[in-house]
Design a protein around this motif. Structure first.
Motif, PDB file in Angstrom:
ATOM      1  N   VAL A 177       0.842  -1.200   0.000  1.00 45.02           N
ATOM      2  CA  VAL A 177       0.000   0.000   0.000  1.00 45.02           C
ATOM      3  C   VAL A 177       0.876   1.250   0.000  1.00 45.02           C
ATOM      4  N   LYS A 178       1.925   1.220   0.802  1.00 46.66           N
ATOM      5  CA  LYS A 178       2.865   2.348   0.864  1.00 46.66           C
ATOM      6  C   LYS A 178       3.527   2.566  -0.494  1.00 46.66           C
ATOM      7  N   TYR A 179       3.978   1.492  -1.123  1.00 49.94           N
ATOM      8  CA  TYR A 179       4.622   1.584  -2.441  1.00 49.94           C
ATOM      9  C   TYR A 179       3.664   2.170  -3.471  1.00 49.94           C
ATOM     10  N   TYR A 180       2.390   1.795  -3.379  1.00 54.36           N
ATOM     11  CA  TYR A 180       1.396   2.200  -4.374  1.00 54.36           C
ATOM     12  C   TYR A 180       0.907   3.635  -4.168  1.00 54.36           C
ATOM     13  N   LEU A 181       0.794   4.081  -2.905  1.00 55.79           N
ATOM     14  CA  LEU A 181       0.175   5.367  -2.628  1.00 55.79           C
ATOM     15  C   LEU A 181       1.158   6.517  -2.411  1.00 55.79           C
ATOM     16  N   LEU A 182       2.358   6.219  -1.905  1.00 54.56           N
ATOM     17  CA  LEU A 182       3.306   7.284  -1.578  1.00 54.56           C
ATOM     18  C   LEU A 182       4.312   7.466  -2.717  1.00 54.56           C
ATOM     19  N   PRO A 183       4.336   8.640  -3.344  1.00 53.41           N
ATOM     20  CA  PRO A 183       5.268   8.870  -4.458  1.00 53.41           C
ATOM     21  C   PRO A 183       6.728   8.844  -3.998  1.00 53.41           C
ATOM     22  N   ASP A 184       7.536   8.112  -4.711  1.00 51.20           N
ATOM     23  CA  ASP A 184       8.985   8.107  -4.495  1.00 51.20           C
ATOM     24  C   ASP A 184       9.598   8.858  -5.681  1.00 51.20           C
ATOM     25  N   PHE A 185       9.960  10.122  -5.463  1.00 54.58           N
ATOM     26  CA  PHE A 185      10.395  10.977  -6.565  1.00 54.58           C
ATOM     27  C   PHE A 185      11.734  10.535  -7.153  1.00 54.58           C
ATOM     28  N   SER A 186      12.442   9.664  -6.459  1.00 52.46           N
ATOM     29  CA  SER A 186      13.683   9.137  -7.026  1.00 52.46           C
ATOM     30  C   SER A 186      13.398   8.210  -8.200  1.00 52.46           C
ATOM     31  N   LYS A 187      12.150   7.722  -8.283  1.00 55.18           N
ATOM     32  CA  LYS A 187      11.763   6.839  -9.375  1.00 55.18           C
ATOM     33  C   LYS A 187      11.168   7.602 -10.562  1.00 55.18           C
ATOM     34  N   PHE A 188      11.122   8.929 -10.447  1.00 54.17           N
ATOM     35  CA  PHE A 188      10.576   9.744 -11.545  1.00 54.17           C
ATOM     36  C   PHE A 188      11.530   9.720 -12.742  1.00 54.17           C
ATOM     37  N   SER A 189      10.948   9.566 -13.942  1.00 60.18           N
ATOM     38  CA  SER A 189      11.745   9.579 -15.164  1.00 60.18           C
ATOM     39  C   SER A 189      10.830   9.885 -16.343  1.00 60.18           C
ATOM     40  N   ALA A 190      11.443  10.199 -17.462  1.00 61.62           N
ATOM     41  CA  ALA A 190      10.674  10.442 -18.684  1.00 61.62           C
ATOM     42  C   ALA A 190       9.907   9.192 -19.095  1.00 61.62           C
ATOM     43  N   THR A 191      10.502   8.029 -18.822  1.00 62.16           N
ATOM     44  CA  THR A 191       9.840   6.765 -19.150  1.00 62.16           C
ATOM     45  C   THR A 191       8.553   6.596 -18.352  1.00 62.16           C
ATOM     46  N   THR A 192       8.583   7.017 -17.077  1.00 63.07           N
ATOM     47  CA  THR A 192       7.391   6.934 -16.236  1.00 63.07           C
ATOM     48  C   THR A 192       6.281   7.828 -16.784  1.00 63.07           C
ATOM     49  N   VAL A 193       6.641   9.024 -17.206  1.00 61.23           N
ATOM     50  CA  VAL A 193       5.661   9.954 -17.785  1.00 61.23           C
ATOM     51  C   VAL A 193       5.081   9.372 -19.080  1.00 61.23           C
TER      52      VAL A 193
END
Length: 376
Positions: A177-193
């Motif tokens: 639930v934590k993984y799904y609901l809380l954004p981890d901005f270190s995982k942000f990338s153009a691929t994610t967008v």
């Protein structure tokens, strides 16, 4: 059209693969901004012109760009229907498995991979799904599907909520639930967008001519913005709930193993049987769940085929029956090849991707963004 396998099958595995909370956040932002604008534009274009995508774009002139915009709208659902129907066949297979009481077998680690790697079975279940779709398009879209939707879609939501509650209360689910609901901005990338944008198109039936086609059937006195808000609300809510159902379940049964989170298109079919096998009356609940997912899949596949049929009728003046039969033959041929892409034809790779993944990539990550630009 919007609520289907895109919400229940595709959204959770992309959320699991692309960082959970950060994917969810990006998706919601895109849905509230770009997605809302696109669905308004496409539906209004259809309602104004009363044409399928090719005819709708052609209403504005004979420019090559306008012609290209119309035809690329037409090409996308033609590419999606075959591989979408392959997934629909998988749903029927699991429904049959649960109805025959083989819950423990379906929960086995090798059940899914064993099934899709066979030479005959996946093609048979796929063919059943597409023939059901074709029959409804020819004979009973309005009288059958619309009436059933009013009962079965709310029931699907209730069942998803119930199974969600069961899943998130299992030992080990809190981390999911934590993984799904809380954004981890270190995982942000153009691929994610890019993944979130592609999912937005797929889930809301954007950039594939469906909303233009249905807009062409829409009455002038219907409230366009209210209808769009309703679509966005339910579509996003069901996608969110499907993710909350599946992603924490992966943590429960794998301990949050990164390999399990990256299972991709197979995630729903591997994880959910384990959930149902762990529940009291799981066989019954699983059977009802896959029945409702099948219905959601059918309503979306009907929309995709209806768009294709509408294009043929507008362009060539063919009857509904003839247009549907021609599309069905095409889908049976290409879909059978895609079905075998996990078994006898698994050696075929395009751009390093298997057949299903290739068609999914081309339609969602390449062609749909082009349509979005042309529509805007």
């Amino acid at each position: 059209a919007s609520v289907g396998l895109g919400n229940i099958w595709r959204f959770p595995y992309l959320a699991a693969k692309y960082g959970g909370g950060i994917f969810l956040l990006i998706y919601i932002i895109l849905a509230m901004t770009f997605g809302y604008s696109m669905i308004i534009a496409e539906t209004a274009l259809g309602r104004m012109t009363k044409k399928s995508p090719v005819g709708a774009f052609g209403k504005f002139g004979k420019s090559k760009w306008l012609s290209f915009g119309g035809w690329i709208n037409a090409i996308i659902p033609i590419l999606i229907v075959p591989y979408y129907s392959v997934i629909g066949g998988w749903v029927i297979k699991y429904l049959f498995t649960f109805l025959t009481g083989k819950v423990s077998a379906a929960a086995g680690d090798e059940f899914f991979t064993g099934f899709i790697s066979e030479s005959v079975s996946p093609v048979v279940w796929f063919a059943i799904f597409i023939l059901l779709t074709s029959a409804i398009v020819i004979f009973g879209v309005e009288k059958g599907v619309e009436k059933a939707s009013r009962f079965m879609m709310p029931l699907l939501i209730v069942l998803i909520v119930g199974v969600c509650i069961f899943c998130i209360t299992r030992p080990g689910a809190a981390e999911g639930v934590k993984y799904y609901l809380l954004p981890d901005f270190s995982k942000f990338s153009a691929t994610t967008v890019l993944a979130a944008m592609g999912q937005l198109f797929y889930s809301m039936s954007l950039a594939m001519g469906i909303m233009i086609t249905y807009g062409s059937y829409m009455k002038k006195d219907s409230h366009l913005e209210a209808s769009v808000r309703q679509i966005e609300l339910f579509d996003t809510a069901i996608a969110f709930l499907a993710g909350l159902l599946i992603v924490p379940s992966v943590f429960v049964f794998s301990g949050g193993d990164e390999a399990a989170l990256g299972k991709g298109p197979s995630l729903m079919f591997i994880t959910l049987p384990k959930v149902f096998n762990d529940m009291t009356l799981g066989g019954v609940i699983g059977a009802v769940f896959f029945l409702l997912v099948l219905f959601a899949a059918l309503t979306s596949s009907i929309s995709l085929m209806e768009t294709n049929v509408s294009i043929l009728r507008d362009k060539f003046g063919w009857s509904r029956k003839k247009s549907t039969l021609i599309i069905t033959v095409y889908v049976l041929i290409l879909g059978s090849i895609v079905s075998l892409g996990f078994g006898p034809l698994s050696f075929i790779k395009i751009l390093g991707l298997g057949l299903l993944d290739f068609f999914d990539f081309i339609s969602n990550s390449v062609l749909m963004p082009i349509v979005a630009i042309l529509t805007c």
